[in-house]
Motif scaffolding. Sequence first.
Motif, PDB file in Angstrom:
ATOM      1  N   UNK A  31       0.891  -1.330  -0.009  1.00 45.06           N
ATOM      2  CA  UNK A  31       0.019  -0.232   0.151  1.00 45.06           C
ATOM      3  C   UNK A  31       0.603   1.449  -0.070  1.00 45.06           C
ATOM      4  N   UNK A  32       1.836   1.302   0.797  1.00 49.78           N
ATOM      5  CA  UNK A  32       2.594   2.280   0.998  1.00 49.78           C
ATOM      6  C   UNK A  32       3.589   2.658  -0.450  1.00 49.78           C
ATOM      7  N   UNK A  33       3.802   1.448  -1.009  1.00 52.59           N
ATOM      8  CA  UNK A  33       4.523   1.784  -2.614  1.00 52.59           C
ATOM      9  C   UNK A  33       3.620   2.298  -3.500  1.00 52.59           C
ATOM     10  N   UNK A  34       2.547   2.011  -3.518  1.00 55.84           N
ATOM     11  CA  UNK A  34       1.366   2.283  -4.259  1.00 55.84           C
ATOM     12  C   UNK A  34       1.198   3.843  -4.155  1.00 55.84           C
ATOM     13  N   UNK A  35       1.230   4.500  -2.740  1.00 56.59           N
ATOM     14  CA  UNK A  35       0.928   5.705  -2.600  1.00 56.59           C
ATOM     15  C   UNK A  35       2.337   6.552  -2.982  1.00 56.59           C
ATOM     16  N   UNK A  36       3.230   5.943  -2.411  1.00 57.85           N
ATOM     17  CA  UNK A  36       4.662   6.674  -2.581  1.00 57.85           C
ATOM     18  C   UNK A  36       4.970   6.963  -3.937  1.00 57.85           C
ATOM     19  N   UNK A  37       4.586   5.880  -4.971  1.00 54.51           N
ATOM     20  CA  UNK A  37       4.736   6.017  -6.238  1.00 54.51           C
ATOM     21  C   UNK A  37       3.906   7.229  -6.855  1.00 54.51           C
ATOM     22  N   UNK A 113      10.127   6.755  -7.849  1.00 55.19           N
ATOM     23  CA  UNK A 113      10.871   5.775  -8.593  1.00 55.19           C
ATOM     24  C   UNK A 113      11.052   4.534  -7.596  1.00 55.19           C
ATOM     25  N   UNK A 114      11.980   4.610  -6.542  1.00 46.94           N
ATOM     26  CA  UNK A 114      12.117   3.636  -5.760  1.00 46.94           C
ATOM     27  C   UNK A 114      10.978   2.865  -5.089  1.00 46.94           C
ATOM     28  N   UNK A 115       9.753   3.597  -4.926  1.00 49.81           N
ATOM     29  CA  UNK A 115       8.600   2.967  -4.659  1.00 49.81           C
ATOM     30  C   UNK A 115       7.829   2.067  -5.728  1.00 49.81           C
ATOM     31  N   UNK A 116       8.085   2.451  -6.954  1.00 48.43           N
ATOM     32  CA  UNK A 116       7.593   1.875  -7.988  1.00 48.43           C
ATOM     33  C   UNK A 116       8.599   0.333  -8.418  1.00 48.43           C
ATOM     34  N   UNK A 117       9.850   0.432  -7.947  1.00 53.71           N
ATOM     35  CA  UNK A 117      10.820  -0.625  -8.190  1.00 53.71           C
ATOM     36  C   UNK A 117      10.613  -1.659  -7.088  1.00 53.71           C
ATOM     37  N   UNK A 118      10.191  -0.964  -5.756  1.00 55.57           N
ATOM     38  CA  UNK A 118       9.856  -1.970  -4.639  1.00 55.57           C
ATOM     39  C   UNK A 118       8.617  -2.698  -5.113  1.00 55.57           C
ATOM     40  N   UNK A 123       5.787  -7.744  -6.006  1.00 53.05           N
ATOM     41  CA  UNK A 123       4.481  -8.380  -6.863  1.00 53.05           C
ATOM     42  C   UNK A 123       5.105  -9.544  -7.549  1.00 53.05           C
ATOM     43  N   UNK A 124       6.329  -9.591  -8.019  1.00 54.45           N
ATOM     44  CA  UNK A 124       7.139 -10.489  -8.845  1.00 54.45           C
ATOM     45  C   UNK A 124       8.397 -10.759  -8.333  1.00 54.45           C
TER      46      UNK A 124
END
Length: 171
Positions: A31-37, A113-118, A123-124
């Motif tokens: 959730x944090x990744x989605x929002x930080x992205x 950018x880092x949130x998107x990478x994480x 996910x994969x």
Amino acid sequence: PSPKKWEIFRGDSFQLELTQPEESFLIAMKIRCLLKAKSIDVRMAIGIGEKEHSAASILESNGQAFVFSGEKFESLKKEKQTLAIKTPWPEFDGDMNLILKLASIAMSKWTANSAEAIKIALEKPDLIQEDLGKKLGIKQNAVSGRLKRAYFDELTEVDALFRKKIRTLVS
């Protein structure tokens, strides 16, 4: 999932129910990744406990888990935390909240950018960095740098520890 398992309310709040409590740190990270992205941050409280009443809307359900998450959420701002947990096990809470406080420091420094990478790495998990780079449109060494600066390996270790401790307590 339906409003029975999750719901957004008051425009800026959400509640989510998980049937596997050991997943809660990983889901909080996602959730944090989605929002930080999207350059948005969030405070989250995890409550683990019994569910006494299941309603058509999660907002009307109740039980120990709901009370614990609400109580912990109310204390986050005062405690200067963005992620914390409350469970029936106070010793676990004390240890884990220190770990979550440190993990939150790392997560608060994530760039979009880092949130998107994480997000993609979570996910994969079987993707190698070269393939992750192809999905992100960057080179493998740039992927490595983003994940390293975002403390991906350390946060993955926190997730493994969290899962282990929860499984021990729940079983």
